[in-house]
Scaffold this motif. Structure first.
Motif, PDB file in Angstrom:
ATOM      1  N   VAL A  51       0.847  -1.192   0.000  1.00  0.00           N
ATOM      2  CA  VAL A  51       0.000   0.000   0.000  1.00  0.00           C
ATOM      3  C   VAL A  51       0.883   1.243   0.000  1.00  0.00           C
ATOM      4  CG1 VAL A  51      -1.781   1.300   1.204  1.00  0.00           C
ATOM      5  CG2 VAL A  51      -1.834  -1.201   1.234  1.00  0.00           C
ATOM      6  N   LEU A  52       0.566   2.166  -0.905  1.00  0.00           N
ATOM      7  CA  LEU A  52       1.221   3.460  -0.979  1.00  0.00           C
ATOM      8  C   LEU A  52       0.162   4.532  -0.750  1.00  0.00           C
ATOM      9  CD1 LEU A  52       2.722   1.385  -3.043  1.00  0.00           C
ATOM     10  CD2 LEU A  52       3.861   3.430  -3.876  1.00  0.00           C
ATOM     11  N   CYS A  53       0.598   5.763  -0.538  1.00  0.00           N
ATOM     12  CA  CYS A  53      -0.373   6.840  -0.470  1.00  0.00           C
ATOM     13  C   CYS A  53       0.135   8.040  -1.252  1.00  0.00           C
ATOM     14  CB  CYS A  53      -0.736   7.210   0.967  1.00  0.00           C
ATOM     15  SG  CYS A  53       0.462   8.188   1.864  1.00  0.00           S
ATOM     16  N   GLY A  54      -0.801   8.839  -1.724  1.00  0.00           N
ATOM     17  CA  GLY A  54      -0.459  10.025  -2.477  1.00  0.00           C
ATOM     18  C   GLY A  54      -1.406  11.145  -2.109  1.00  0.00           C
ATOM     19  N   ALA A  55      -1.359  12.206  -2.896  1.00  0.00           N
ATOM     20  CA  ALA A  55      -2.184  13.398  -2.702  1.00  0.00           C
ATOM     21  C   ALA A  55      -1.557  14.328  -1.668  1.00  0.00           C
ATOM     22  CB  ALA A  55      -3.616  13.049  -2.313  1.00  0.00           C
ATOM     23  N   THR A  61       2.213   2.455   5.287  1.00  0.00           N
ATOM     24  CA  THR A  61       2.413   2.353   3.844  1.00  0.00           C
ATOM     25  C   THR A  61       3.868   2.058   3.519  1.00  0.00           C
ATOM     26  OG1 THR A  61       2.897   4.691   3.423  1.00  0.00           O
ATOM     27  CG2 THR A  61       0.572   4.030   3.517  1.00  0.00           C
ATOM     28  N   GLU A  62       4.075   1.601   2.297  1.00  0.00           N
ATOM     29  CA  GLU A  62       5.424   1.246   1.853  1.00  0.00           C
ATOM     30  C   GLU A  62       5.976   2.218   0.817  1.00  0.00           C
ATOM     31  OE1 GLU A  62       5.927  -2.918   0.880  1.00  0.00           O
ATOM     32  OE2 GLU A  62       4.230  -3.449   2.156  1.00  0.00           O
ATOM     33  N   GLY A  63       5.251   3.294   0.566  1.00  0.00           N
ATOM     34  CA  GLY A  63       5.730   4.254  -0.402  1.00  0.00           C
ATOM     35  C   GLY A  63       4.747   5.380  -0.608  1.00  0.00           C
ATOM     36  N   VAL A  64       5.157   6.339  -1.437  1.00  0.00           N
ATOM     37  CA  VAL A  64       4.321   7.500  -1.725  1.00  0.00           C
ATOM     38  C   VAL A  64       4.367   7.827  -3.210  1.00  0.00           C
ATOM     39  CG1 VAL A  64       4.580   8.514   0.574  1.00  0.00           C
ATOM     40  CG2 VAL A  64       6.219   9.117  -1.236  1.00  0.00           C
ATOM     41  N   LEU A  65       3.289   8.427  -3.681  1.00  0.00           N
ATOM     42  CA  LEU A  65       3.241   9.026  -5.005  1.00  0.00           C
ATOM     43  C   LEU A  65       3.219  10.532  -4.821  1.00  0.00           C
ATOM     44  CD1 LEU A  65       0.391   6.950  -6.739  1.00  0.00           C
ATOM     45  CD2 LEU A  65       2.814   6.369  -6.502  1.00  0.00           C
ATOM     46  N   LEU A  66       3.981  11.236  -5.620  1.00  0.00           N
ATOM     47  CA  LEU A  66       3.924  12.686  -5.578  1.00  0.00           C
ATOM     48  C   LEU A  66       4.197  13.240  -6.959  1.00  0.00           C
ATOM     49  CD1 LEU A  66       7.152  14.310  -4.366  1.00  0.00           C
ATOM     50  CD2 LEU A  66       6.949  11.849  -4.227  1.00  0.00           C
ATOM     51  N   ALA A  67       3.859  14.504  -7.150  1.00  0.00           N
ATOM     52  CA  ALA A  67       4.010  15.100  -8.481  1.00  0.00           C
ATOM     53  C   ALA A  67       4.527  16.526  -8.370  1.00  0.00           C
ATOM     54  CB  ALA A  67       2.679  15.052  -9.232  1.00  0.00           C
TER      55      ALA A  67
END
Length: 214
Positions: free
Chosen positions: A168-172, A188-194
């Motif tokens: 599970v990752l999380c972003g936003a 979580t095991e990671g993140v999304l970012l932009a």
């Protein structure tokens, strides 16, 4: 922790950011990768950075003008793909089809979802990972791990209940090292970012601040 930088269609230099991600990756135990636009995958992959596609379609070789074929993304140098990002939503059957297309091409997969219920449904399709991203927080600079940590905790529980092998990752809204640490503390095991990197005046400094607390 896995940190995936999504360049979306921002007016940034994908090669410069790819080189920054690559260089910072060499200084940390975190795993860093970048997801450029499809037309830039090959050039970005040539920098040596771990490269992901932003999307692949649930198609095979054939008459599919305008679609993104998983095999083509892999041939260009992608090693994984996002599926069902909130800016590129798919129906459940198409998510499944895109996952199967990615499997054919040995692409690692992250299925994005809005909430824990959707995370559970996505985990049942057996991706490598799911990412919880409430769309109302995307691009706001307010991380979900702070705005509503229960969403992240519940997403981790939902995925584990369905398939404990799905990460599970999380972003936003992820933009700082503290955001990444908070995401990790929530399971979580990671993140999304932009935008925190793609729109930064100094992408290298932004990345270094993200991974420094890890």
């Amino acid at each position: 922790m896995f940190v995936l930088v999504n360049l979306k269609t921002y007016p940034c230099d994908p090669i410069a950011i790819a080189e920054a991600v690559r260089d910072v990756n060499d200084t940390t135990d975190a795993r860093l990768a970048v997801a450029p636009q499809a037309a830039h995958i090959e050039r970005v992959a040539e920098t040596g950075v771990e490269t992901w596609a932003q999307h692949v379609d649930p198609i095979e070789y054939g008459s599919n003008t305008g679609h993104t074929l998983a095999e083509t993304a892999a041939d260009a140098g992608a090693v994984g793909t996002l599926i069902n990002h909130s800016e590129r939503r798919l129906k459940l059957a198409d998510i499944d089809g895109a996952l199967r297309a990615a499997e054919r091409s040995d692409l690692e997969t992250i299925v994005c979802a809005n909430n824990p219920t959707q995370v559970g449904a996505a985990a049942a399709l057996e991706p490598d990972a799911v990412a919880v991203e409430p769309p109302e927080l995307i691009g706001t600079g307010t991380p979900v791990s702070q705005a509503d940590p229960d969403i992240v905790r519940d997403a981790v529980e939902a995925a584990e209940t369905v398939d404990p092998d799905v990460a599970v990752l999380c972003g936003a809204g992820i933009s700082t090292g503290d955001d990444v640490v908070s995401a990790s503390d929530l399971g979580t095991e990671g993140v999304l970012l932009a935008s925190g990197v793609a729109k930064a005046d100094d992408p290298t400094a932004a990345l270094e601040s993200l991974v420094e607390p890890l």
